[in-house]
Design a protein around this motif. Structure first.
Motif, short mmCIF file in Angstrom:
data_model
loop_
_atom_site.label_atom_id
_atom_site.label_comp_id
_atom_site.label_asym_id
_atom_site.label_seq_id
_atom_site.Cartn_x
_atom_site.Cartn_y
_atom_site.Cartn_z
N GLU A 10 51.01 34.31 28.92
CA GLU A 10 50.63 34.24 30.33
C GLU A 10 51.78 33.73 31.19
N PHE A 11 52.53 32.78 30.65
CA PHE A 11 53.69 32.26 31.38
C PHE A 11 54.67 33.39 31.72
N PHE A 12 55.00 34.19 30.71
CA PHE A 12 55.95 35.28 30.96
C PHE A 12 55.37 36.33 31.90
N HIS A 13 54.09 36.64 31.76
CA HIS A 13 53.46 37.59 32.68
C HIS A 13 53.56 37.09 34.12
N LEU B 199 29.35 48.48 37.91
CA LEU B 199 30.02 47.25 37.51
C LEU B 199 30.21 47.18 36.00
N THR B 200 29.20 47.66 35.26
CA THR B 200 29.32 47.69 33.79
C THR B 200 30.46 48.61 33.36
N ALA B 201 30.57 49.77 34.03
CA ALA B 201 31.65 50.71 33.71
C ALA B 201 33.01 50.10 34.00
N CYS B 202 33.10 49.33 35.09
CA CYS B 202 34.36 48.67 35.44
C CYS B 202 34.75 47.64 34.37
N ASP B 203 33.75 46.87 33.91
CA ASP B 203 34.03 45.86 32.87
C ASP B 203 34.45 46.52 31.56
N TRP C 251 47.54 44.14 36.85
CA TRP C 251 47.75 44.77 35.55
C TRP C 251 48.99 44.18 34.89
N LYS C 252 48.96 44.12 33.57
CA LYS C 252 50.08 43.59 32.79
C LYS C 252 50.25 44.45 31.54
N LEU C 253 51.50 44.78 31.22
CA LEU C 253 51.77 45.56 30.01
C LEU C 253 51.89 44.61 28.82
N GLU C 254 51.30 45.02 27.70
CA GLU C 254 51.27 44.18 26.51
C GLU C 254 51.24 45.09 25.28
N ASP C 255 51.54 44.52 24.13
CA ASP C 255 51.46 45.25 22.87
C ASP C 255 50.00 45.65 22.64
N ALA C 256 49.75 46.97 22.48
CA ALA C 256 48.38 47.46 22.34
C ALA C 256 47.66 46.84 21.14
N ILE D 269 47.43 47.84 28.01
CA ILE D 269 47.31 47.41 29.41
C ILE D 269 46.27 46.30 29.51
N ARG D 270 46.69 45.19 30.08
CA ARG D 270 45.77 44.08 30.33
C ARG D 270 45.44 44.07 31.81
N LEU D 271 44.16 44.12 32.17
CA LEU D 271 43.73 44.11 33.57
C LEU D 271 42.99 42.80 33.82
N GLU D 272 43.45 42.05 34.81
CA GLU D 272 42.86 40.76 35.12
C GLU D 272 42.32 40.76 36.54
N ASP D 273 41.10 40.30 36.70
CA ASP D 273 40.49 40.21 38.01
C ASP D 273 40.86 38.88 38.66
N LYS D 274 41.44 38.98 39.85
CA LYS D 274 41.77 37.80 40.64
C LYS D 274 40.86 37.77 41.87
N THR D 275 40.95 36.70 42.63
CA THR D 275 40.15 36.60 43.85
C THR D 275 40.59 37.67 44.84
N GLY D 276 39.73 38.64 45.09
CA GLY D 276 40.01 39.68 46.06
C GLY D 276 40.92 40.78 45.57
#
Length: 632
Positions: free
Chosen positions: A341-344, A494-498, A521-526, A510-517
């Motif tokens: 997370e630090f590097f992201h 909403l279920t489809a989005c999750d 997206w973050k690239l990561e080892d699959a 691909i890591r997708l993180e929900d933030k406020t508003g």
């Protein structure tokens, strides 16, 4: 360089100084006896010393020459080969190859010199004969034994330097001789004498010697091979700066190694620094097949990544006892996630800054000076920890503190309307953390990345091959969302989005993180993302199971608490030859047991145990009765 290292010879931390006073370190490490699959005890030793080797080389700038042996002839190998009906060569080569493959999977660097016992037979015979000529060994009934008393009485020599308190430990002495040679113990002049050459029995592999057909004792191999390698490299008497191995090898193996080498060369000190890795326990118990907690390296790598295992070992001092289990691994996974997370976050901040030197203002404010000071302080803490006997837990703590300071900085900038990220100060911290993780072997030397952990990806595939999996997932997601929207099913949307975030994107790296508003997206080892998902699900199930068991145990305890202590003592069961029987058969007027199930009268300490059982049940029963009284 100001490095202090724990020396098992003195049992103290000592300033590390090479034999020649230069930056060249000669290091011999006891390798595996290759008769079975490599296990996590091996990982504890070889991964731990890989970390030390990397610190010496990549941080302190030493030129390290590491020699490691392979024990490919031994009582255990002979016994296992006979059981399987194959040759010792076939067995030993199979498990040696697996060992090297396991080390590569753990990102453990190979040694500079590899020696096998079976390739040094002529040298071993000559070496033993030289010790006989000096009067410090003797032939008896076709075997050769080291004369401990004669060696101890000789000038400039001392036996059992590492563990003098174990010098008469018969169990360890017998274990050092091997189970196939116990019948020859009567051939010794003294019980403390140990075999340099073992007379071979019928059907055992053997080599020619002046004393008849036989094979080497366990301890002699390391003395001969290490001495030969370092002598050939120009070191008098084949001496070395560092000798390492597991703590269980201290006595008799390492003590006997030193005695043999010093008897042969006449030198008073063959090794300058002895370094030992700590014991590894599995959930508090010694690893053993009989306890069903024997974990091979390959089994461990099916559950956790090599990086997570390395993090796990880095969180413990290399020479301290270590417990390997779910909790320690969970802690290692949490630590890994913190650095990921630090590097992201650092990379995202640098991207948003628009370059290292963009058009925005570059003047530092209080926040930048604070982050820069935190980075400098971290560098000093890391340096101090490395110099203090390779204190890797201290290093990780210092880096974790810097991560906290980075998070404070980015949060302060994020809530500010005017202050923007200064890329250069952020980059300095990110590069330093990357540098130290590379030193520790957490980031491969050939990763090709400037900052952070690498991820498996390819740049030379064509555009259609690269985009096809992502487009397929997007098309499926779009179709699901459209169907739910047409049906006015907002919950389905909403279920489809999750599911898109949690199930569809991770296998694509691909890591997708929900933030406020917004979302990020973050690239990561699959493979890592998929493993994280599986681990998260497994942890959730484990917690649910633990909660269920806790409720079940609480119910059982409450039911048990209803029983009076007198009645309880009559119901205690124990296993006798796999049959449940009542523990006690006779009782006194006060309800206390007086005899065991077999009619034997309780002894004083057994009565004490019974009183504790009675007292514990009385306490539980009183508590229950009080609770019932309060509920009336």
């Amino acid at each position: 360089v100001g490095l202090n290292m724990m020396n098992s010879l003195t049992r103290e931390k000592e300033p590390f100084v090479t034999m020649d006073g230069d930056r060249h370190v000669r290091w011999y490490m006891c390798g595996p006896t290759v008769y079975d699959a490599s296990h996590m005890g091996h990982a504890r030793t070889y991964l731990g010393f890989d970390i030390i080797r990397r610190i010496l080389t990549n941080y302190f700038g030493y030129n390290v020459t590491l020699c490691m042996n392979i024990t490919d002839i031994d009582d255990k190998i002979i016994d296992r080969a006979n059981t399987r009906g194959i040759s010792i060569t076939e067995l030993s080569r199979k498990y040696e190859q697996e060992f090297h493959e396991d080390m590569e999977q753990l990102n453990v660097l190979p040694p500079d010199v590899l020696t096998r016992v079976t390739e040094y037979m002529d040298d071993i015979v000559t070496y033993i004969n030289d010790i006989i000529i000096k009067g410090l060994a003797y032939e008896s009934n076709g075997s050769v034994y080291f004369a401990v008393e004669e060696f101890s009485s000789a000038a400039n020599h001392q036996y059992c330097k590492l563990c003098p308190e174990q010098v008469n430990n018969a169990e360890l002495l017998a274990e050092g001789e091997g189970k196939l040679t116990q019948e020859f113990t009567s051939d010794k002049r003294s019980p403390r004498d140990f075999a340099l050459w073992k007379k071979s029995k019928s059907g055992e592999p053997s080599w020619s010697s002046p004393w008849g057909e036989g094979r080497p004792g366990w301890h002699i191999e390391c003395s001969v091979m290490a001495s030969d390698v370092f002598t050939q490299m120009g070191i008098p008497d084949g001496r070395m700066d560092i000798h390492s191995g597991g703590v269980d090898l201290k006595f008799p193996h390492h003590d006997n190694e030193m005695a043999q080498a010093e008897a042969h060369s006449g030198c008073a000190q063959w090794v300058n620094y002895f370094v030992h890795s700590g014991h590894l326990h599995i959930q508090g118990l010694k690893m053993s097949k009989s306890l069903k907690n024997f974990i091979t390296i390959r089994q461990a790598l099916e559950i956790n990544t090599a990086r997570q295992i390395r993090f796990c070992f880095l969180k413990h001092q290399y020479n301290a006892p270590m417990d390997y289990g779910d909790n320690t691994l969970r802690g290692a996974m949490d630590t890994e996630k913190k650095f990921v997370e630090f590097f992201h976050n650092v990379k995202a901040a640098l991207r948003n800054a628009g370059g290292l030197v963009s058009d925005q203002a570059q003047r530092w404010g209080d926040e930048e000076f604070a982050l820069d000071a935190a980075t400098t302080a971290c560098m000093k803490k890391v340096d101090k920890a490395f110099r203090d006997d390779f204190d890797t837990p201290g290093v990780l703590t210092a880096l974790s503190d810097l991560i906290k300071d980075m998070n404070k900085y980015l949060e302060a900038v994020e809530i500010s309307d005017t202050h923007k990220v200064i890329a250069l100060v952020v980059r300095r911290a990110g590069l330093f953390v990357t540098k130290i993780l590379k030193v520790l072997g957490l980031i491969p030397d050939n990763s090709g990345v400037e900052m952070g952990f690498p991820f498996d990806g390819t740049d030379d595939v064509n555009r259609e091959e690269a985009l096809a999996p992502i487009l397929d997932v997007l098309m499926s997601f779009r179709s699901t969302v459209r169907d739910a929207a047409r049906a006015k099913d907002m919950k389905g949307v909403l279920t489809a989005c999750d599911e898109f975030r949690d199930d569809d994107l991770p296998p694509l790296g691909i890591r997708l993180e929900d933030k406020t508003g917004t979302s990020v997206w973050k690239l990561e080892d699959a493979a890592k993302l998929v493993l994280e998902r599986e681990q998260a699900i497994a942890q959730k199930l484990q917690k649910e199971e633990e909660k269920r068991k806790a409720v079940e145990i609480a119910k059982l305890k409450e039911e048990a608490a209803k029983i009076s202590p007198i009645e309880y003592m009559t119901q205690i069961l124990i296993d006798v030859e796999n049959i449940k029987v009542k523990k006690y058969s006779k009782f006194g007027e006060d309800g206390m047991p007086t005899h065991f199930h077999d009619g034997e009268e309780l002894k004083k300490n057994q009565l004490k145990t019974a009183k504790k059982e009675f007292s514990a049940q009385k306490k539980a029963n009183d508590k229950y009765m009080k609770k019932m009284e309060q509920q009336k």
